[in-house]
Scaffold this motif. Structure first.
Motif, mmCIF file in Angstrom:
data_model
loop_
_atom_site.group_PDB
_atom_site.id
_atom_site.type_symbol
_atom_site.label_atom_id
_atom_site.label_comp_id
_atom_site.label_asym_id
_atom_site.label_seq_id
_atom_site.Cartn_x
_atom_site.Cartn_y
_atom_site.Cartn_z
ATOM 1 N N VAL A 170 36.748 33.828 36.961
ATOM 2 C CA VAL A 170 36.547 35.266 36.793
ATOM 3 C C VAL A 170 36.213 35.892 38.141
ATOM 4 N N GLU A 171 35.331 35.270 38.892
ATOM 5 C CA GLU A 171 34.955 35.792 40.211
ATOM 6 C C GLU A 171 36.162 35.803 41.149
ATOM 7 N N PHE A 172 36.971 34.750 41.134
ATOM 8 C CA PHE A 172 38.171 34.727 41.971
ATOM 9 C C PHE A 172 39.118 35.866 41.588
ATOM 10 N N ALA A 173 39.327 36.091 40.283
ATOM 11 C CA ALA A 173 40.214 37.167 39.822
ATOM 12 C C ALA A 173 39.703 38.525 40.299
ATOM 13 N N ARG A 174 38.405 38.726 40.240
ATOM 14 C CA ARG A 174 37.815 39.990 40.725
ATOM 15 C C ARG A 174 38.007 40.142 42.223
ATOM 16 N N GLN A 175 37.781 39.054 42.969
ATOM 17 C CA GLN A 175 37.981 39.089 44.419
ATOM 18 C C GLN A 175 39.446 39.380 44.745
ATOM 19 N N LEU A 176 40.362 38.725 44.047
ATOM 20 C CA LEU A 176 41.786 38.954 44.255
ATOM 21 C C LEU A 176 42.136 40.422 44.002
ATOM 22 N N ALA A 177 41.607 40.994 42.940
ATOM 23 C CA ALA A 177 41.869 42.399 42.613
ATOM 24 C C ALA A 177 41.328 43.327 43.697
ATOM 25 N N ARG A 178 40.104 43.055 44.178
ATOM 26 C CA ARG A 178 39.521 43.885 45.241
ATOM 27 C C ARG A 178 40.367 43.838 46.500
ATOM 28 N N GLU A 179 40.741 42.624 46.905
ATOM 29 C CA GLU A 179 41.517 42.472 48.140
ATOM 30 C C GLU A 179 42.919 43.064 48.002
#
Length: 75
Positions: free
Chosen positions: A48-57
């Motif tokens: 979940v954290e990776f998906a959020r980071q990917l979305a932000r970037e």
């Protein structure tokens, strides 16, 4: 390092499923990258954290590309 340049025809698609976790596909011509969770039936907090980071970037990348595009059009 692998560098794949965006060009006309580059596609990003999210595929949601009822019986498995989602899959993100990024296609550059004949090259395709699939991003999926480690297991098809569950999602971890780290994923979940990776998906959020990917979305932000990805959002930051989009804003930077748009800013550059607008700057060149008015020049």
């Amino acid at each position: 390092m692998i560098t794949i340049n965006t060009a006309e025809g580059a596609v990003a698609e999210n595929h949601s499923y009822q019986l498995r976790t989602p899959v993100l596909i990024i296609r550059f011509g004949t090259t395709q990258v699939q991003i999926a969770t480690a297991q098809a039936d569950r999602v971890t907090a780290a994923e979940v954290e990776f998906a959020r980071q990917l979305a932000r970037e990805a959002n930051d990348f989009a804003r930077s590309v748009e800013r550059t595009f607008r700057g060149r059009r008015s020049a």
